[in-house]
Each structure stands twice: as C-alpha cells, then as structure tokens.
Scaffold this motif. Structure first.
Motif, short mmCIF file in Angstrom:
data_model
loop_
_atom_site.label_atom_id
_atom_site.label_comp_id
_atom_site.label_asym_id
_atom_site.label_seq_id
_atom_site.Cartn_x
_atom_site.Cartn_y
_atom_site.Cartn_z
N GLY A 177 -31.84 -7.69 20.65
CA GLY A 177 -32.17 -9.11 20.60
C GLY A 177 -31.15 -9.96 21.34
O GLY A 177 -31.49 -10.91 22.05
N ILE A 178 -29.87 -9.61 21.18
CA ILE A 178 -28.81 -10.34 21.89
C ILE A 178 -28.92 -10.11 23.39
O ILE A 178 -28.76 -11.05 24.18
N ALA A 179 -29.21 -8.89 23.79
CA ALA A 179 -29.35 -8.59 25.22
C ALA A 179 -30.54 -9.34 25.81
O ALA A 179 -30.44 -9.92 26.90
N ALA A 180 -31.66 -9.37 25.10
CA ALA A 180 -32.85 -10.08 25.60
C ALA A 180 -32.59 -11.57 25.70
O ALA A 180 -32.96 -12.22 26.69
N GLY A 181 -31.92 -12.14 24.71
CA GLY A 181 -31.58 -13.56 24.75
C GLY A 181 -30.64 -13.89 25.89
O GLY A 181 -30.78 -14.91 26.56
#
Length: 56
Positions: free
Chosen positions: A4-8
């Motif tokens: 999720g952090i990478a996608a954001g």
C-alpha cells in the motif's frame, strides 16, 4: 502494509511529475516556476542554492 505504501508513493510521484511538466510548459518566459528554477540550479551544479532556492 508495504504494498500500500509503495502504491501510494508511485501515485504521488506520477502526480508530481505531471504537474511539474505542465507548469514548465505553460509559464511565460519572464516567469520562473519553482520547479524550473531548482532544475536549472541542479544542472549548473549549484546544489546549495537549489536546496535553499536562494536567488543570486
């Protein structure tokens, strides 16, 4: 949580790149957007003034 952090991070990066290019293309020649001024300072190897964005 890491995916999720990478996608954001990717979405934020793409948005910033799009906005920077639009401001550079639409700016009149006598104006200097902050992103363009920082880019020129980095190209001239003026890293301290690029980081602080102080005009000479």
């Amino acid at each position: 949580m890491l995916p999720g952090i990478a996608a954001g991070s990717i979405l934020v990066f793409i948005t910033v790149i799009k906005e920077a290019s639009v401001s550079i293309l639409l700016a009149p020649p006598e104006w200097s957007p902050m992103s363009l001024a920082i880019f020129h300072n980095i190209l001239r190897a003026e890293y301290y003034s690029a980081a602080s964005r102080v005009k000479k």
